[in-house]
Design an enzyme around this catalytic site. Sequence first.
Site: not given
Length: 339
Positions: A195, A208
């Site tokens: 990501s 995350y």
Amino acid sequence: MNILLELFVVTFRVLWAFVLAAAKWLVRPKEKSVAGQVCLITGAGSGLGRLFALEFARRRALLVLWDINTQSNEETAGMVRHIYRELSEAAPKVVGDGEKDALPHCSLQVYTYTCDVGKRENVYTTAERVRKEVGEVSVLVNNAGVVSGHHLLECPDELIERTMMVNCHAHFWTTKAFLPKMLEMNHGHIVTVASSLGLFSTAGVEDYCASKFGAVGFHESLSHELKAAEKDGIKTTLVCPYLVDTGMFRGCRIRKEIEPFLPPLKPEYCVKQAMRAILTDQPMICTPRLMYMVTFMKSILPFEAVVCMYRFLGADKCMYPFIAQRKQATNNNEAKNGI
């Protein structure tokens, strides 16, 4: 004297690398074939994993689909089988050099396995089943991911551990399971779907961000290890997309005036860009390209300057609406269940 000569050679190679990179912008590299090769995708039951499965199916790869959700995984397999039927029914096409673009001799099949990649023994057991029932994996796409959706001090320890296990540790287990045969054959491709939040961070999703930073670090170190071992037949691709409109971060908002210039990515666009990178052996792909610039700026600017930029873009608290929605949904579920 030798070190001066080596320095000259290194300088030339660095400059030549820039030339080759620029050339790829002008001349699109030829995509390699994955027809007949075994491609394993984790988190294949939905989102990007499902789209990756469909793209590899269109290129006639043999699919091995892993997901913790058996039903959604089977739904993806059904879509893959539909593509295989269409390919089987289609007449062979003639390409430019007069050769027929025929189907591979092996039968196109898709295999599904229910696997919790956050559990090490589950990964190793399922991997052994794959080797026995399907064969050795040539393309490994580590795609599975989760998000807790809680501020750090409100997030249960179990969810933090779960995020780290699925988003980061699972890459270790799957790679350890399938890399030995790739090394033996000097052939394979390992794809890490990370990501943009593995390159730069934001507030409210510490677990995350940490897991994606870990995945990026793992991938980069693995790539260097393969180069050091001179295993040039094993390729690696790191995929770092901006916010993708899969519903995973529903509610995430940046500054409204900036949003039209940085809207959430369509999943189909994200996967097509990633597939182009994978099939041309591109080491890394950030979408949109602006993410390269953001990463570069974050690396050279003082931290306070980065904070100023984040606040201007509305990126400093962009996850807060998402977290609020998750919290509201959790409260509603608890109310319905009488908790």
